[in-house]
Design a protein around this motif. Sequence first.
Motif, PDB file in Angstrom:
ATOM      1  N   LYS A   4      40.948  43.076  31.277  1.00 65.47           N
ATOM      2  CA  LYS A   4      39.688  42.384  31.514  1.00 65.47           C
ATOM      3  C   LYS A   4      39.809  41.391  32.669  1.00 65.47           C
ATOM      4  N   SER A   5      40.871  40.614  32.696  1.00 63.64           N
ATOM      5  CA  SER A   5      41.038  39.639  33.770  1.00 63.64           C
ATOM      6  C   SER A   5      41.320  40.319  35.106  1.00 63.64           C
ATOM      7  N   PHE A   6      41.980  41.465  35.075  1.00 59.51           N
ATOM      8  CA  PHE A   6      42.217  42.204  36.312  1.00 59.51           C
ATOM      9  C   PHE A   6      40.900  42.669  36.925  1.00 59.51           C
ATOM     10  N   PHE A  10      39.287  41.567  40.459  1.00 57.18           N
ATOM     11  CA  PHE A  10      38.984  42.608  41.440  1.00 57.18           C
ATOM     12  C   PHE A  10      37.537  42.521  41.919  1.00 57.18           C
ATOM     13  N   PHE A  11      36.592  42.382  40.997  1.00 59.39           N
ATOM     14  CA  PHE A  11      35.187  42.332  41.385  1.00 59.39           C
ATOM     15  C   PHE A  11      34.821  41.025  42.068  1.00 59.39           C
ATOM     16  N   SER A  12      35.492  39.933  41.732  1.00 58.43           N
ATOM     17  CA  SER A  12      35.211  38.681  42.432  1.00 58.43           C
ATOM     18  C   SER A  12      35.723  38.736  43.865  1.00 58.43           C
ATOM     19  N   ILE A  13      36.855  39.366  44.099  1.00 58.27           N
ATOM     20  CA  ILE A  13      37.357  39.536  45.466  1.00 58.27           C
ATOM     21  C   ILE A  13      36.471  40.503  46.233  1.00 58.27           C
ATOM     22  N   LEU A  14      36.013  41.543  45.567  1.00 64.41           N
ATOM     23  CA  LEU A  14      35.148  42.526  46.201  1.00 64.41           C
ATOM     24  C   LEU A  14      33.803  41.920  46.603  1.00 64.41           C
ATOM     25  N   SER A  15      33.317  40.960  45.842  1.00 61.33           N
ATOM     26  CA  SER A  15      32.019  40.359  46.159  1.00 61.33           C
ATOM     27  C   SER A  15      32.067  39.552  47.445  1.00 61.33           C
TER      28      SER A  15
END
Length: 75
Positions: A4-6, A10-15
Amino acid sequence: MNKKSFFLLFFSILSFAEASAQCAMCRAVLESEGSQAAAEGINDGIVYLMVFPYLLMAGVAYFIWKSRRKSRVEE
């Protein structure tokens, strides 16, 4: 690191990859000049400066979480 934390990381960096940080006035002035390189440079600079407060707060939150977890283990 759990799954879940991964995905959250990942999605926060992608944003950040598609972030548009210019205000409407800055965008209008830079687009009227005709050079898109200046507008892209300003936008990248704003996004770059926006990352550091989030990293700082994440570091503070991590150390608070770590110290609270350590105090629970000692009890």
